[in-house]
Design an enzyme around this catalytic site. Sequence first.
Site, PDB file in Angstrom:
ATOM      1  N   CYS A  22       0.842  -1.201   0.000  1.00 34.26           N
ATOM      2  CA  CYS A  22       0.000   0.000   0.000  1.00 34.26           C
ATOM      3  C   CYS A  22       0.881   1.255   0.000  1.00 34.26           C
ATOM      4  O   CYS A  22       1.506   1.571  -1.000  1.00 34.26           O
ATOM      5  CB  CYS A  22      -0.967  -0.048   1.181  1.00 34.26           C
ATOM      6  SG  CYS A  22      -2.349   1.091   1.022  1.00 34.26           S
TER       7      CYS A  22
ATOM      8  N   HIS B  22      -3.463  -5.820   1.185  1.00 36.05           N
ATOM      9  CA  HIS B  22      -2.766  -6.065   2.452  1.00 36.05           C
ATOM     10  C   HIS B  22      -2.758  -7.559   2.809  1.00 36.05           C
ATOM     11  O   HIS B  22      -3.688  -8.037   3.475  1.00 36.05           O
ATOM     12  CB  HIS B  22      -3.466  -5.295   3.575  1.00 36.05           C
ATOM     13  CG  HIS B  22      -3.250  -3.821   3.535  1.00 36.05           C
ATOM     14  ND1 HIS B  22      -2.264  -3.183   4.259  1.00 36.05           N
ATOM     15  CD2 HIS B  22      -3.891  -2.857   2.831  1.00 36.05           C
ATOM     16  CE1 HIS B  22      -2.310  -1.886   4.006  1.00 36.05           C
ATOM     17  NE2 HIS B  22      -3.297  -1.655   3.152  1.00 36.05           N
TER      18      HIS B  22
ATOM     19  N   GLU C  74      -0.990  -8.964   5.061  1.00 39.24           N
ATOM     20  CA  GLU C  74      -0.838  -9.123   6.526  1.00 39.24           C
ATOM     21  C   GLU C  74      -2.183  -9.102   7.242  1.00 39.24           C
ATOM     22  O   GLU C  74      -2.257  -9.450   8.423  1.00 39.24           O
ATOM     23  CB  GLU C  74       0.095  -8.044   7.084  1.00 39.24           C
ATOM     24  CG  GLU C  74      -0.513  -6.669   7.280  1.00 39.24           C
ATOM     25  CD  GLU C  74      -0.588  -5.826   6.010  1.00 39.24           C
ATOM     26  OE1 GLU C  74      -0.402  -6.380   4.911  1.00 39.24           O
ATOM     27  OE2 GLU C  74      -0.842  -4.607   6.141  1.00 39.24           O
TER      28      GLU C  74
END
Length: 216
Positions: free
Chosen positions: A87, A195, A197
């Site tokens: 990002c 994302h 994660e």
Amino acid sequence: MSRVGVVRFLGTNCDRDIIQAAREFGAKAEFLWFQDQFNIDDYDAVVLPGGFSYGDYLRTGALSARTPVMKSVREFSQKGKPVLGICNGFQILCESGLLPGVLMRNQNMKFIDQWEELEILDNKNPWTQKYSVGQKIKLPIAHGEGRFFAENDTVKKIRDNNQILATYTNNPNGSAYDIAGITNDKKNVVGLMPHPERALYDWMGSSLGKGFFSWL
């Protein structure tokens, strides 16, 4: 045990998520401060997390790209070591010239926060080596400036060199050629807007993001 450096800029807000993700898979992870340079021999991988570094003033990632730590990130990448930008980290890598292109305002001019399906197009880099080419995965996105853009010659080079990491199946932001992430020509620097994660376990909504970290 892999040693992972996680870069913190003013306004980074996904840094602890990356530390936790790396440690979940057995890596030794620690923060790298934006005002400092680091010894590239001390780390096996470096991650630039998401957030709003410098409040996105001027352009997203533009000010962070000119900080001292990026001199070390550049040296690290030139040694062929793996770098991942997620990002805002992707935006910083583009602004620093470590990846081609730029990330512009979303086509609908709105901040988008939702899950998106991606198709993996490249697994010849460390970060997506656990996936199959053509595999579909769902990851969350959360950005206002995630529309990938590059001049036609640059896009042609990216496509010809197989540097497209992943594409959206339902392009949410108007990115050129549905691009969600790219690599550099040496395949050791990767940037993507979604994302991974935030998709490590089923209770998070999906566990399909773990492949980005399970190799560490």
